[in-house]
Design a protein around this motif. Structure first.
Motif, PDB file in Angstrom:
ATOM      1  N   LYS A  70     -50.909 -38.638  20.813  1.00  0.00           N
ATOM      2  CA  LYS A  70     -51.055 -39.410  22.336  1.00  0.00           C
ATOM      3  C   LYS A  70     -51.273 -40.667  22.263  1.00  0.00           C
ATOM      4  O   LYS A  70     -52.102 -41.515  22.212  1.00  0.00           O
ATOM      5  CB  LYS A  70     -52.416 -38.769  22.786  1.00  0.00           C
ATOM      6  CG  LYS A  70     -52.418 -37.555  23.601  1.00  0.00           C
ATOM      7  CD  LYS A  70     -53.759 -37.212  24.532  1.00  0.00           C
ATOM      8  CE  LYS A  70     -54.869 -38.261  23.952  1.00  0.00           C
ATOM      9  NZ  LYS A  70     -56.260 -37.897  24.501  1.00  0.00           N
ATOM     10  N   ASP A  71     -50.005 -41.389  22.305  1.00  0.00           N
ATOM     11  CA  ASP A  71     -50.217 -42.967  22.267  1.00  0.00           C
ATOM     12  C   ASP A  71     -50.389 -43.604  23.489  1.00  0.00           C
ATOM     13  O   ASP A  71     -50.956 -44.702  23.649  1.00  0.00           O
ATOM     14  CB  ASP A  71     -48.637 -43.435  21.684  1.00  0.00           C
ATOM     15  CG  ASP A  71     -48.581 -43.277  20.192  1.00  0.00           C
ATOM     16  OD1 ASP A  71     -49.539 -42.993  19.249  1.00  0.00           O
ATOM     17  OD2 ASP A  71     -47.330 -42.994  19.806  1.00  0.00           O
ATOM     18  N   ARG A  72     -49.702 -42.935  24.593  1.00  0.00           N
ATOM     19  CA  ARG A  72     -49.924 -43.867  25.804  1.00  0.00           C
ATOM     20  C   ARG A  72     -49.791 -43.079  27.020  1.00  0.00           C
ATOM     21  O   ARG A  72     -48.978 -42.002  26.970  1.00  0.00           O
ATOM     22  CB  ARG A  72     -48.484 -44.671  25.762  1.00  0.00           C
ATOM     23  CG  ARG A  72     -48.701 -45.554  27.044  1.00  0.00           C
ATOM     24  CD  ARG A  72     -47.510 -46.548  26.928  1.00  0.00           C
ATOM     25  NE  ARG A  72     -48.329 -47.780  26.349  1.00  0.00           N
ATOM     26  CZ  ARG A  72     -47.667 -48.469  25.325  1.00  0.00           C
ATOM     27  NH1 ARG A  72     -46.705 -48.151  24.795  1.00  0.00           N
ATOM     28  NH2 ARG A  72     -48.650 -49.625  24.858  1.00  0.00           N
ATOM     29  N   ILE A  73     -50.637 -42.992  27.857  1.00  0.00           N
ATOM     30  CA  ILE A  73     -50.868 -42.326  28.955  1.00  0.00           C
ATOM     31  C   ILE A  73     -49.990 -43.361  30.127  1.00  0.00           C
ATOM     32  O   ILE A  73     -49.976 -44.401  30.054  1.00  0.00           O
ATOM     33  CB  ILE A  73     -52.280 -42.085  29.716  1.00  0.00           C
ATOM     34  CG1 ILE A  73     -52.833 -41.305  28.567  1.00  0.00           C
ATOM     35  CG2 ILE A  73     -52.072 -41.471  31.006  1.00  0.00           C
ATOM     36  CD1 ILE A  73     -54.271 -40.972  28.903  1.00  0.00           C
ATOM     37  N   ASP A  82     -55.178 -47.283  29.146  1.00  0.00           N
ATOM     38  CA  ASP A  82     -55.261 -48.095  27.822  1.00  0.00           C
ATOM     39  C   ASP A  82     -56.603 -48.699  27.307  1.00  0.00           C
ATOM     40  O   ASP A  82     -56.741 -48.478  26.127  1.00  0.00           O
ATOM     41  CB  ASP A  82     -54.214 -49.245  28.151  1.00  0.00           C
ATOM     42  CG  ASP A  82     -52.886 -48.575  28.318  1.00  0.00           C
ATOM     43  OD1 ASP A  82     -52.656 -47.469  27.584  1.00  0.00           O
ATOM     44  OD2 ASP A  82     -52.096 -49.395  28.711  1.00  0.00           O
ATOM     45  N   ARG A  83     -57.310 -48.952  28.191  1.00  0.00           N
ATOM     46  CA  ARG A  83     -58.476 -49.487  27.836  1.00  0.00           C
ATOM     47  C   ARG A  83     -59.428 -48.456  27.257  1.00  0.00           C
ATOM     48  O   ARG A  83     -60.268 -48.754  26.143  1.00  0.00           O
ATOM     49  CB  ARG A  83     -59.415 -50.303  29.034  1.00  0.00           C
ATOM     50  CG  ARG A  83     -60.676 -50.723  28.749  1.00  0.00           C
ATOM     51  CD  ARG A  83     -61.147 -51.548  29.794  1.00  0.00           C
ATOM     52  NE  ARG A  83     -62.273 -52.108  29.766  1.00  0.00           N
ATOM     53  CZ  ARG A  83     -63.219 -52.585  30.763  1.00  0.00           C
ATOM     54  NH1 ARG A  83     -62.784 -52.610  31.656  1.00  0.00           N
ATOM     55  NH2 ARG A  83     -64.358 -53.108  30.276  1.00  0.00           N
ATOM     56  N   LEU A  84     -59.592 -47.366  27.834  1.00  0.00           N
ATOM     57  CA  LEU A  84     -60.299 -46.130  27.301  1.00  0.00           C
ATOM     58  C   LEU A  84     -59.751 -45.817  25.917  1.00  0.00           C
ATOM     59  O   LEU A  84     -60.475 -45.541  25.041  1.00  0.00           O
ATOM     60  CB  LEU A  84     -60.505 -45.171  28.280  1.00  0.00           C
ATOM     61  CG  LEU A  84     -61.460 -45.270  29.313  1.00  0.00           C
ATOM     62  CD1 LEU A  84     -61.380 -44.134  30.307  1.00  0.00           C
ATOM     63  CD2 LEU A  84     -62.889 -45.380  28.896  1.00  0.00           C
ATOM     64  N   LEU A  85     -58.609 -45.551  25.777  1.00  0.00           N
ATOM     65  CA  LEU A  85     -57.982 -44.903  24.643  1.00  0.00           C
ATOM     66  C   LEU A  85     -58.168 -46.151  23.555  1.00  0.00           C
ATOM     67  O   LEU A  85     -58.403 -45.557  22.352  1.00  0.00           O
ATOM     68  CB  LEU A  85     -56.564 -44.877  24.893  1.00  0.00           C
ATOM     69  CG  LEU A  85     -56.153 -43.558  25.765  1.00  0.00           C
ATOM     70  CD1 LEU A  85     -54.621 -43.447  26.063  1.00  0.00           C
ATOM     71  CD2 LEU A  85     -56.710 -42.285  25.190  1.00  0.00           C
ATOM     72  N   ASP A  90     -60.875 -47.486  18.791  1.00  0.00           N
ATOM     73  CA  ASP A  90     -61.947 -48.361  17.701  1.00  0.00           C
ATOM     74  C   ASP A  90     -62.817 -47.857  17.325  1.00  0.00           C
ATOM     75  O   ASP A  90     -63.465 -48.017  16.078  1.00  0.00           O
ATOM     76  CB  ASP A  90     -62.059 -49.671  18.519  1.00  0.00           C
ATOM     77  CG  ASP A  90     -60.961 -50.666  18.796  1.00  0.00           C
ATOM     78  OD1 ASP A  90     -59.988 -50.358  18.371  1.00  0.00           O
ATOM     79  OD2 ASP A  90     -61.014 -51.235  19.996  1.00  0.00           O
ATOM     80  N   ARG A  91     -63.606 -46.655  18.189  1.00  0.00           N
ATOM     81  CA  ARG A  91     -64.947 -46.141  17.637  1.00  0.00           C
ATOM     82  C   ARG A  91     -64.663 -45.366  16.763  1.00  0.00           C
ATOM     83  O   ARG A  91     -65.342 -45.114  15.494  1.00  0.00           O
ATOM     84  CB  ARG A  91     -65.594 -45.636  18.852  1.00  0.00           C
ATOM     85  CG  ARG A  91     -65.953 -46.398  20.003  1.00  0.00           C
ATOM     86  CD  ARG A  91     -67.277 -47.276  19.507  1.00  0.00           C
ATOM     87  NE  ARG A  91     -67.182 -48.765  19.691  1.00  0.00           N
ATOM     88  CZ  ARG A  91     -66.261 -49.447  19.686  1.00  0.00           C
ATOM     89  NH1 ARG A  91     -65.442 -49.256  20.563  1.00  0.00           N
ATOM     90  NH2 ARG A  91     -66.465 -50.899  19.646  1.00  0.00           N
ATOM     91  N   ARG A 104     -66.384 -37.604  27.661  1.00  0.00           N
ATOM     92  CA  ARG A 104     -65.969 -37.871  29.078  1.00  0.00           C
ATOM     93  C   ARG A 104     -66.418 -39.282  29.431  1.00  0.00           C
ATOM     94  O   ARG A 104     -67.647 -39.742  28.782  1.00  0.00           O
ATOM     95  CB  ARG A 104     -66.767 -37.015  29.795  1.00  0.00           C
ATOM     96  CG  ARG A 104     -66.175 -35.378  29.663  1.00  0.00           C
ATOM     97  CD  ARG A 104     -66.794 -34.598  30.577  1.00  0.00           C
ATOM     98  NE  ARG A 104     -66.332 -33.168  30.353  1.00  0.00           N
ATOM     99  CZ  ARG A 104     -66.826 -32.369  31.121  1.00  0.00           C
ATOM    100  NH1 ARG A 104     -67.726 -32.425  32.280  1.00  0.00           N
ATOM    101  NH2 ARG A 104     -66.232 -31.202  30.867  1.00  0.00           N
ATOM    102  N   PHE A 105     -65.499 -40.066  29.945  1.00  0.00           N
ATOM    103  CA  PHE A 105     -66.055 -41.406  30.417  1.00  0.00           C
ATOM    104  C   PHE A 105     -65.871 -41.299  31.952  1.00  0.00           C
ATOM    105  O   PHE A 105     -64.914 -40.765  32.520  1.00  0.00           O
ATOM    106  CB  PHE A 105     -64.819 -42.525  29.929  1.00  0.00           C
ATOM    107  CG  PHE A 105     -65.094 -42.377  28.476  1.00  0.00           C
ATOM    108  CD1 PHE A 105     -66.139 -43.442  27.884  1.00  0.00           C
ATOM    109  CD2 PHE A 105     -64.515 -41.548  27.695  1.00  0.00           C
ATOM    110  CE1 PHE A 105     -66.190 -43.461  26.510  1.00  0.00           C
ATOM    111  CE2 PHE A 105     -64.688 -41.685  26.399  1.00  0.00           C
ATOM    112  CZ  PHE A 105     -65.408 -42.620  25.496  1.00  0.00           C
TER     113      PHE A 105
END
Length: 156
Positions: A70-73, A82-85, A90-91, A104-105
């Protein structure tokens, strides 16, 4: 019909394998790929090792395994995607998420945004580990604030 949420992009080697598929199963594979355009985040098993970050969808009766990432929505799906992914990746890269699974965000409001202009600091300093604060304590305007646990302990 619903809008597709994901765009399928074949890796170079996958195109060669796809073209070799027998006509008797190509329809089944196409249906599975079409399903990924809508549900790539909901299906498949997370892989480890060299394929870390990828998922697999098995077509057991056809002895086919589709590996995907899942590279890109699509941008129009959600402007925060993109910011959430990136945040999630990173985490994961620094092992901050303790387990695999669904997270969930929530976007609470796009019109009533809260600005945190002050830089509050914990009353008792910042020790090891994570500290959680209540929104009311952060918005109180105090320079030194209590953690969520301190507020509970003091019935605040």
């Amino acid at each position: 019909m619903y809008n597709k949420r994901f765009e399928i992009i074949f890796a170079a080697g996958a195109i060669k394998e796809y073209k070799k598929l027998d006509d008797s199963i190509i329809g089944i594979v196409n249906k599975a790929i079409d399903d990924l355009e809508f549900r790539a985040d909901e299906v498949g098993k997370l892989l480890k090792g060299k394929l870390y970050g990828c998922k697999e969808k098995k077509l057991k009766n056809e002895c086919i395994r589709i590996i995907f990432r899942k590279d890109r929505i699509k941008k129009e799906y959600n402007k925060y995607a993109d910011r959430l992914l990136n945040y999630i990746q990173d985490r994961k890269d620094i092992d901050e998420f303790e387990k695999e699974g669904k997270f969930r965000f929530y976007i609470l409001s796009e019109t009533e945004q809260i600005r945190l202009d002050k830089n509050p600091v914990p009353i008792h300093g910042h020790g090891p580990g994570k500290i959680y604060y209540t929104l009311s304590e952060i918005l109180s305007g105090k320079k030194k604030i209590r953690s969520e646990n301190e507020c509970k302990d003091n019935n605040i």
